[in-house]
Enzyme design. Structure first.
Site, mmCIF file in Angstrom:
data_model
loop_
_atom_site.group_PDB
_atom_site.id
_atom_site.type_symbol
_atom_site.label_atom_id
_atom_site.label_comp_id
_atom_site.label_asym_id
_atom_site.label_seq_id
_atom_site.Cartn_x
_atom_site.Cartn_y
_atom_site.Cartn_z
ATOM 1 N N ALA A 58 -2.250 -3.452 7.621
ATOM 2 C CA ALA A 58 -1.552 -2.774 8.726
ATOM 3 C C ALA A 58 -0.538 -3.722 9.333
ATOM 4 O O ALA A 58 -0.611 -4.940 9.144
ATOM 5 C CB ALA A 58 -2.558 -2.360 9.810
ATOM 6 N N TYR A 83 2.141 0.904 18.104
ATOM 7 C CA TYR A 83 1.045 0.430 17.247
ATOM 8 C C TYR A 83 -0.136 1.395 17.302
ATOM 9 O O TYR A 83 -0.608 1.890 16.269
ATOM 10 C CB TYR A 83 0.606 -0.979 17.680
ATOM 11 C CG TYR A 83 -0.752 -1.367 17.117
ATOM 12 C CD1 TYR A 83 -0.939 -1.539 15.744
ATOM 13 C CD2 TYR A 83 -1.859 -1.546 17.962
ATOM 14 C CE1 TYR A 83 -2.188 -1.880 15.227
ATOM 15 C CE2 TYR A 83 -3.107 -1.890 17.451
ATOM 16 C CZ TYR A 83 -3.273 -2.049 16.084
ATOM 17 O OH TYR A 83 -4.509 -2.376 15.566
ATOM 18 N N PRO A 111 5.720 -3.869 28.239
ATOM 19 C CA PRO A 111 5.937 -2.450 28.586
ATOM 20 C C PRO A 111 4.741 -1.596 28.149
ATOM 21 O O PRO A 111 4.230 -1.760 27.040
ATOM 22 C CB PRO A 111 7.183 -2.065 27.766
ATOM 23 C CG PRO A 111 7.812 -3.342 27.335
ATOM 24 C CD PRO A 111 6.737 -4.383 27.309
ATOM 25 N N LYS A 161 -1.060 -13.942 18.409
ATOM 26 C CA LYS A 161 -2.073 -13.260 19.204
ATOM 27 C C LYS A 161 -2.568 -14.173 20.335
ATOM 28 O O LYS A 161 -2.481 -15.396 20.245
ATOM 29 C CB LYS A 161 -3.231 -12.807 18.312
ATOM 30 C CG LYS A 161 -2.810 -11.815 17.220
ATOM 31 C CD LYS A 161 -2.620 -10.426 17.761
ATOM 32 C CE LYS A 161 -2.010 -9.394 16.850
ATOM 33 N NZ LYS A 161 -2.330 -9.357 15.459
ATOM 34 N N THR A 189 -8.738 0.774 15.467
ATOM 35 C CA THR A 189 -8.761 0.047 16.733
ATOM 36 C C THR A 189 -9.217 0.921 17.892
ATOM 37 O O THR A 189 -9.035 2.146 17.866
ATOM 38 C CB THR A 189 -7.340 -0.483 17.019
ATOM 39 O OG1 THR A 189 -7.289 -0.979 18.349
ATOM 40 C CG2 THR A 189 -6.280 0.611 16.906
ATOM 41 N N ILE A 230 0.823 -1.223 0.000
ATOM 42 C CA ILE A 230 0.000 0.000 0.000
ATOM 43 C C ILE A 230 0.855 1.270 0.000
ATOM 44 O O ILE A 230 0.343 2.354 -0.248
ATOM 45 C CB ILE A 230 -1.006 0.046 1.180
ATOM 46 C CG1 ILE A 230 -0.292 -0.077 2.530
ATOM 47 C CG2 ILE A 230 -2.079 -1.014 1.022
ATOM 48 C CD1 ILE A 230 -1.161 0.333 3.717
ATOM 49 N N LYS A 234 -1.792 3.899 14.425
ATOM 50 C CA LYS A 234 -3.189 3.805 13.987
ATOM 51 C C LYS A 234 -3.901 5.137 14.232
ATOM 52 O O LYS A 234 -4.725 5.575 13.417
ATOM 53 C CB LYS A 234 -3.923 2.681 14.732
ATOM 54 C CG LYS A 234 -3.483 1.278 14.369
ATOM 55 C CD LYS A 234 -3.728 0.905 12.918
ATOM 56 C CE LYS A 234 -5.182 0.713 12.577
ATOM 57 N NZ LYS A 234 -5.353 0.180 11.184
ATOM 58 N N GLU A 245 -7.651 0.868 20.542
ATOM 59 C CA GLU A 245 -6.430 1.162 21.299
ATOM 60 C C GLU A 245 -5.998 2.621 21.153
ATOM 61 O O GLU A 245 -5.204 3.116 21.942
ATOM 62 C CB GLU A 245 -5.310 0.194 20.889
ATOM 63 C CG GLU A 245 -5.733 -1.245 21.119
ATOM 64 C CD GLU A 245 -4.626 -2.274 20.995
ATOM 65 O OE1 GLU A 245 -3.460 -1.931 21.176
ATOM 66 O OE2 GLU A 245 -4.969 -3.438 20.715
ATOM 67 N N SER A 247 -0.043 -5.035 12.865
ATOM 68 C CA SER A 247 -1.139 -5.067 13.840
ATOM 69 C C SER A 247 -0.763 -5.553 15.241
ATOM 70 O O SER A 247 -1.623 -5.551 16.122
ATOM 71 C CB SER A 247 -2.255 -5.960 13.297
ATOM 72 O OG SER A 247 -1.842 -7.317 13.303
#
Ligand code: NAD
Ligand code: TYD
Length: 368
Positions: A100, A175, A308, A214, A149, A77, A179, A151, A102
């Site tokens: 992404a 991350y 962390p 994950k 997300t 992309i 985003k 997050e 992720s």
């Protein structure tokens, strides 16, 4: 078999067909979305653009490759020539942008790829689509959906209200910061150029085709191999789990029903502490998997050094999506987790090749 029986709002007979570019369509959510879209909108042209990084897997789309309405393109992309060409060649009217980097742990080890793909890549895609949309005469029905997300909103305390669309952005990891940057760009392209962007911010997804790094697949696979189950910190961190097919049905609503320029939060109404989720996985594996090397699997649970900057709690308030677009999550975490565990037990041919030497090296660097 599909867990989500709710019908999409737009039956194929009542809508004009679309030409949709799905970036990151060989990844976890992207591949589930490709399958969802092919099933519900078989008259649409579906083009996947995916760089096939470590997280992308052609096998997740194996049943679609060769179908006349489907095309897979391996590409980046960040490569504007490739994106420009594809948008024009395929006369794309809809972009669903999933591509992404992720994984939070990888963003702590090596943030540069996150800035490149998530920020620069999203910018490249937005800007190519701006030109393309303009060349097409700015049709009102064109859409650019940016998938993001929860997050970006940061971390909640135990009694804080869940994130809503007006919650201030406070990203804590490389991350989530990358985003957040991409969300701001998508929003800016609507406000500045009138481009028909949509943004969704969802909670933790789970389901089939989830890469083994994950939490849920990692625990299931480690149990099968008799390896320890690394729970970060005290295991009291909370995530709001969203079954991936529910996520796809929410994106369907947003793409078909939302006004342009809107943002919607998507959550599963399934807040669970990590340690409780891992215990549920252990119980399901004890019940469903024959010949486990260690039984009960819960004996493998090991509390390890915390991540962390580990966000304590995420929770999503999806009232806006429910009231404005009539969407509801339909899968409880107990149902979705059972289906997911069954899928991993039935599909070792999908996940075994992913435990490569490169993956082992990554694993050592996080869990050493
Ligand atoms: P994933 O890591 O499983 O898949 C990402 C896909 O993007 C892979 O197929 C990869 O090959 C591809 N990709 C990476 N860099 C690329 C590039 N430069 N050009 C083209 N393709 C590239 O991710 P996922 O879990 O499916 O997440 C999809 C989207 O949803 C991401 O934008 C992510 O931020 C967002 N999201 C995910 C979750 C979750 O729980 N998984 C939750 C909220 C939001
Ligand atoms: P993850 O699946 O990495 O998603 P995210 O960090 O985007 O929420 O992790 C989900 C939760 O599980 C998160 O609180 C971190 C925790 N976790 C562990 O305790 N051990 C692990 O090995 C992993 C991968 C995650």
């Amino acid at each position: 078999m599909s867990l989500v029986e709710q019908l999409p709002m737009n039956t194929p007979a009542l809508r004009p067909s679309r030409r949709i570019l799905i970036t990151g369509g060989a990844g976890f959510i992207g591949s589930n979305f490709v399958h969802y879209w092919c099933k519900h909108y078989p008259g649409d042209r579906i083009v996947v653009l995916d760089a096939l990084t470590y997280a992308g897997n052609r096998d997740s789309l194996a049943d679609l490759i060769g179908q006349s309405n489907f095309r897979f393109v391996q590409g980046d992309i960040c490569d504007s020539n490739c994106v420009d060409l594809l948008l024009a060649e395929e006369a794309i009217d809809t972009v669903a942008h999933f591509a992404a980097e992720s994984h939070v742990d990888r963003s702590i080890l090596a943030p540069d790829a996150f800035v490149r793909t998530n920020v620069v890549g999203t910018f490249t895609l937005l800007d190519s689509f701006r030109q393309h949309w303009s060349n097409r005469g700015k049709p009102e029905s064109d859409r650019f959906l940016h998938v993001s997300t929860d997050e970006v909103y940061g971390s909640l305390g135990p009694n804080d209200p869940a994130f809503c669309e007006t919650t201030a952005y406070t990203p804590n990891s490389p991350y989530s910061a990358s985003k957040a940057g991409s969300d701001h760009l998508a929003r800016a392209y609507f406000h500045t150029y009138g481009m028909p962007t949509l943004i969704t911010n969802c909670s933790n997804n789970y389901g089939p085709y989830h890469f083994p790094e994950k939490l849920i697949p990692l625990m299931a696979i480690n149990i099968l191999m008799g390896k320890s189950l690394p729970v970060y910190g005290d295991g009291q961190n909370i995530r709001d789990w969203l079954y991936v097919e529910d996520h796809c049905s929410a994106l369907d609503r947003v793409l078909h029903r939302s006004a342009v320029g809107e943002t919607y939060n998507i959550g599963g109404n399934n807040e669970v502490k990590n340690i409780d989720l891992v215990t549920m996985i252990c119980d399901l594996m004890d019940e469903l998997a024959p010949n486990l090397p260690v039984r009960p699997a819960g004996e493998l649970i090991t509390f390890v050094k915390d991540r962390p900057g580990h966000d304590r709690r995420y929770a999503i308030d999806s009232t806006k999506l429910q009231t404005e677009l009539g969407w509801q999550p339909s899968v409880t975490v107990a149902e979705g987790l059972r289906h997911t565990i069954q899928w991993y037990l039935e599909n070792p041919a999908w996940w075994q090749p992913l435990l490569s030497a490169e993956y082992q090296e990554y694993y050592q660097s996080v869990y050493a």
